[in-house]
Design a protein around this motif. Structure first.
Motif, mmCIF file in Angstrom:
data_model
loop_
_atom_site.group_PDB
_atom_site.id
_atom_site.type_symbol
_atom_site.label_atom_id
_atom_site.label_comp_id
_atom_site.label_asym_id
_atom_site.label_seq_id
_atom_site.Cartn_x
_atom_site.Cartn_y
_atom_site.Cartn_z
ATOM 1 N N GLU A 121 54.883 22.159 45.395
ATOM 2 C CA GLU A 121 53.478 22.396 45.750
ATOM 3 C C GLU A 121 53.260 23.843 46.187
ATOM 4 O OE1 GLU A 121 51.319 19.608 48.142
ATOM 5 O OE2 GLU A 121 52.742 18.006 47.709
ATOM 6 N N ILE A 122 54.120 24.329 47.058
ATOM 7 C CA ILE A 122 53.955 25.679 47.605
ATOM 8 C C ILE A 122 54.014 26.728 46.505
ATOM 9 C CG2 ILE A 122 55.068 27.457 49.029
ATOM 10 C CD1 ILE A 122 55.868 25.185 50.959
ATOM 11 N N PHE A 123 55.003 26.627 45.631
ATOM 12 C CA PHE A 123 55.186 27.667 44.622
ATOM 13 C C PHE A 123 54.172 27.552 43.486
ATOM 14 C CE2 PHE A 123 58.841 28.478 47.053
ATOM 15 C CZ PHE A 123 59.396 29.695 46.659
ATOM 16 N N LEU A 124 53.721 26.357 43.159
ATOM 17 C CA LEU A 124 52.683 26.225 42.137
ATOM 18 C C LEU A 124 51.364 26.828 42.622
ATOM 19 C CD1 LEU A 124 53.402 22.629 40.762
ATOM 20 C CD2 LEU A 124 53.666 24.796 39.526
ATOM 21 N N ILE A 125 51.030 26.576 43.879
ATOM 22 C CA ILE A 125 49.815 27.170 44.443
ATOM 23 C C ILE A 125 49.960 28.682 44.523
ATOM 24 C CG2 ILE A 125 48.328 27.306 46.488
ATOM 25 C CD1 ILE A 125 49.084 24.340 47.007
ATOM 26 N N ARG A 126 51.139 29.137 44.921
ATOM 27 C CA ARG A 126 51.384 30.589 44.973
ATOM 28 C C ARG A 126 51.205 31.226 43.604
ATOM 29 N NH1 ARG A 126 56.853 32.595 46.752
ATOM 30 N NH2 ARG A 126 55.782 34.605 46.602
ATOM 31 N N SER A 127 51.685 30.568 42.569
ATOM 32 C CA SER A 127 51.601 31.161 41.233
ATOM 33 C C SER A 127 50.155 31.399 40.831
ATOM 34 C CB SER A 127 52.310 30.275 40.200
ATOM 35 O OG SER A 127 51.586 29.085 39.949
ATOM 36 N N MET A 128 49.273 30.475 41.187
ATOM 37 C CA MET A 128 47.853 30.631 40.845
ATOM 38 C C MET A 128 47.200 31.725 41.690
ATOM 39 S SD MET A 128 46.663 26.680 40.166
ATOM 40 C CE MET A 128 47.542 25.920 41.539
ATOM 41 N N LEU A 129 47.425 31.682 42.992
ATOM 42 C CA LEU A 129 46.817 32.663 43.891
ATOM 43 C C LEU A 129 47.365 34.063 43.649
ATOM 44 C CD1 LEU A 129 46.857 30.646 47.258
ATOM 45 C CD2 LEU A 129 44.866 31.123 45.836
ATOM 46 N N GLU A 130 48.680 34.178 43.598
ATOM 47 C CA GLU A 130 49.287 35.506 43.495
ATOM 48 C C GLU A 130 49.133 36.107 42.101
ATOM 49 O OE1 GLU A 130 52.534 36.901 45.733
ATOM 50 O OE2 GLU A 130 52.997 34.897 46.520
ATOM 51 N N GLY A 131 48.971 35.242 41.089
ATOM 52 C CA GLY A 131 48.686 35.769 39.763
ATOM 53 C C GLY A 131 47.380 36.547 39.751
ATOM 54 N N TYR A 132 46.361 35.955 40.345
ATOM 55 C CA TYR A 132 45.055 36.622 40.387
ATOM 56 C C TYR A 132 45.081 37.825 41.323
ATOM 57 C CZ TYR A 132 39.995 36.969 39.850
ATOM 58 O OH TYR A 132 38.736 37.414 39.534
ATOM 59 N N ILE A 133 45.866 37.731 42.378
ATOM 60 C CA ILE A 133 46.039 38.874 43.287
ATOM 61 C C ILE A 133 46.666 40.054 42.534
ATOM 62 C CG2 ILE A 133 47.494 39.691 45.198
ATOM 63 C CD1 ILE A 133 46.824 36.999 46.602
ATOM 64 N N ALA A 134 47.691 39.784 41.723
ATOM 65 C CA ALA A 134 48.332 40.843 40.948
ATOM 66 C C ALA A 134 47.353 41.446 39.944
ATOM 67 C CB ALA A 134 49.563 40.300 40.227
ATOM 68 N N LYS A 135 46.511 40.604 39.370
ATOM 69 C CA LYS A 135 45.507 41.089 38.418
ATOM 70 C C LYS A 135 44.569 42.079 39.095
ATOM 71 C CE LYS A 135 41.963 39.424 35.209
ATOM 72 N NZ LYS A 135 41.412 38.228 34.516
ATOM 73 N N ASN A 136 44.123 41.757 40.300
ATOM 74 C CA ASN A 136 43.216 42.653 41.016
ATOM 75 C C ASN A 136 43.948 43.871 41.568
ATOM 76 O OD1 ASN A 136 40.180 41.578 41.659
ATOM 77 N ND2 ASN A 136 41.572 39.928 41.076
ATOM 78 N N ALA A 137 45.226 43.703 41.883
ATOM 79 C CA ALA A 137 46.015 44.857 42.324
ATOM 80 C C ALA A 137 46.126 45.872 41.194
ATOM 81 C CB ALA A 137 47.394 44.400 42.779
ATOM 82 N N ALA A 138 46.282 45.386 39.959
ATOM 83 C CA ALA A 138 46.351 46.285 38.803
ATOM 84 C C ALA A 138 45.042 47.045 38.620
ATOM 85 C CB ALA A 138 46.673 45.490 37.544
ATOM 86 N N LYS A 139 43.951 46.404 38.969
ATOM 87 C CA LYS A 139 42.641 47.047 38.845
ATOM 88 C C LYS A 139 42.422 48.074 39.951
ATOM 89 C CE LYS A 139 39.034 44.643 40.030
ATOM 90 N NZ LYS A 139 37.944 43.620 40.008
ATOM 91 N N ASN A 140 42.916 47.791 41.153
ATOM 92 C CA ASN A 140 42.602 48.624 42.325
ATOM 93 C C ASN A 140 43.650 49.668 42.672
ATOM 94 O OD1 ASN A 140 40.301 47.049 42.642
ATOM 95 N ND2 ASN A 140 41.229 45.703 44.178
ATOM 96 N N ALA A 141 44.860 49.530 42.170
ATOM 97 C CA ALA A 141 45.975 50.362 42.635
ATOM 98 C C ALA A 141 45.735 51.854 42.371
ATOM 99 C CB ALA A 141 47.265 49.923 41.959
ATOM 100 N N THR A 142 45.950 52.643 43.407
ATOM 101 C CA THR A 142 45.873 54.104 43.275
ATOM 102 C C THR A 142 47.262 54.644 42.948
ATOM 103 O OG1 THR A 142 46.383 54.471 45.610
ATOM 104 C CG2 THR A 142 44.050 54.147 45.027
ATOM 105 N N GLU A 143 47.336 55.926 42.659
ATOM 106 C CA GLU A 143 48.641 56.545 42.408
ATOM 107 C C GLU A 143 49.539 56.441 43.636
ATOM 108 O OE1 GLU A 143 49.926 57.538 39.588
ATOM 109 O OE2 GLU A 143 48.069 56.877 38.627
#
Length: 223
Positions: free
Chosen positions: A79-101
Motif C-alpha cells: 500500500e505504502i509504495f503503490l501510493i508513493r509511486s502515484m504521488l512521487e511520479g507526479y511530483i517528479a513531473k513537476n520537479a522537471a518543470k520547475n527545476a532551476t540550474e
C-alpha cells in the motif's frame, strides 16, 4: 509550558527515530519504564509520545494493554509504495518543470553521495541520501497537497527501507534508477521523469517484498 511542549516533542521524535531506524525492532514488546530509562525522560511526555505513535501506527496496543512496535507486513509495504509511486511520479513531473540550474546542481551532488554510499556498501547511508533526493524533489515540485499527503507515508516508507537495508544491500539497479530520474529532470522531460520515478518506486517495492518474504520464510523455518 514551552519547556514542557519541547520535552514532549523531543520525546516523540526520539522514540519515533528509534522505531524508524529499527533500534526498536518490528514486533518487539516495549514497556513504558524501559522506554523512559532509554530516552531519559519522565512518564508524562513519554505517554503523550506513545499516544501519538499509536495514532500513527508505529506502536500497537494489544488487548491486554501491553505495547509492541508495529510489525513489518507485505500488505502494508504494498500500500505504502503503490501510493508513493502515484504521488512521487507526479511530483517528479513537476520537479522537471520547475527545476532551476541551481536545483540540478544540488540534485547532482545528492546523486554523487548516493553513488559513493552505494559503491562503499554503506546501505543505510544510501537510504538516507535517497530520501534526501526524494525530499528535495518534493520541495521544488511546489505541490503542497501532494507533499502533505506524501509526508504522512514518508516515515513508514523510511522504516521499511531501513529494515530492508539491515538484511542486505540494494542492487545496482536502484543506483541507476536515481541517475535516470535526474537525467529526465535535467532534460525537462516531464513525462519521462514521472515514469522514471514510478518505475523506481515499484522496483523498490519488488525488492522490499522479496527481502521481507525471504526474512519471514527463514523465521518460519526456524533459521
Amino acid at each position: 509550558m514551552r519547556t514542557r511542549r519541547l520535552s514532549k516533542d523531543n520525546t516523540y521524535l526520539a522514540l519515533k527515530e528509534r522505531i524508524i531506524n529499527i533500534e526498536l525492532k518490528p514486533g518487539e514488546a516495549v514497556q513504558e519504564e524501559n522506554l523512559a530509562e532509554l530516552l531519559g525522560v519522565s512518564r508524562t511526555p513519554l505517554r503523550e509520545a506513545i499516544q501519538r505513535l499509536e495514532n500513527e501506527d508505529f506502536l500497537v496496543r494489544l488487548p491486554n494493554g501491553r505495547l509492541r512496535v508495529a510489525s513489518v507486513t507485505t500488505e502494508e509495504v504494498k500500500e505504502i509504495f503503490l501510493i508513493r509511486s502515484m504521488l512521487e511520479g507526479y511530483i517528479a513531473k513537476n520537479a522537471a518543470k520547475n527545476a532551476t540550474e541551481q536545483d540540478i546542481e544540488k540534485l547532482t551532488a545528492m546523486i554523487g553521495n548516493l553513488k559513493m554510499s552505494f559503491q562503499s556498501g554503506k546501505s543505510q547511508d544510501f537510504v538516507s541520501y535517497g530520501f534526501e533526493f526524494h525530499d528535495y524533489l518534493s520541495e521544488i515540485s511546489e505541490l503542497k497537497t501532494f507533499v502533505k499527503i506524501l509526508n504522512q507515508l514518508r516515515d513508514h516508507a523510511l522504516r521499511y527501507c531501513r529494515f530492508v537495508s539491515l538484511h542486505g544491500d540494494w542492487n545496482q539497479q536502484a543506483d541507476e534508477e536515481h541517475n535516470l530520474i535526474l537525467q529526465k529532470i535535467a532534460a525537462r522531460d516531464e513525462d519521462g521523469a514521472e515514469k522514471a520515478m514510478q518505475d523506481h518506486i515499484l522496483s523498490s517495492l519488488s525488492a522490499a517484498l522479496e527481502r521481507i518474504e525471504g526474512i519471514q520464510a527463514h523465521r518460519e523455518d526456524g533459521v
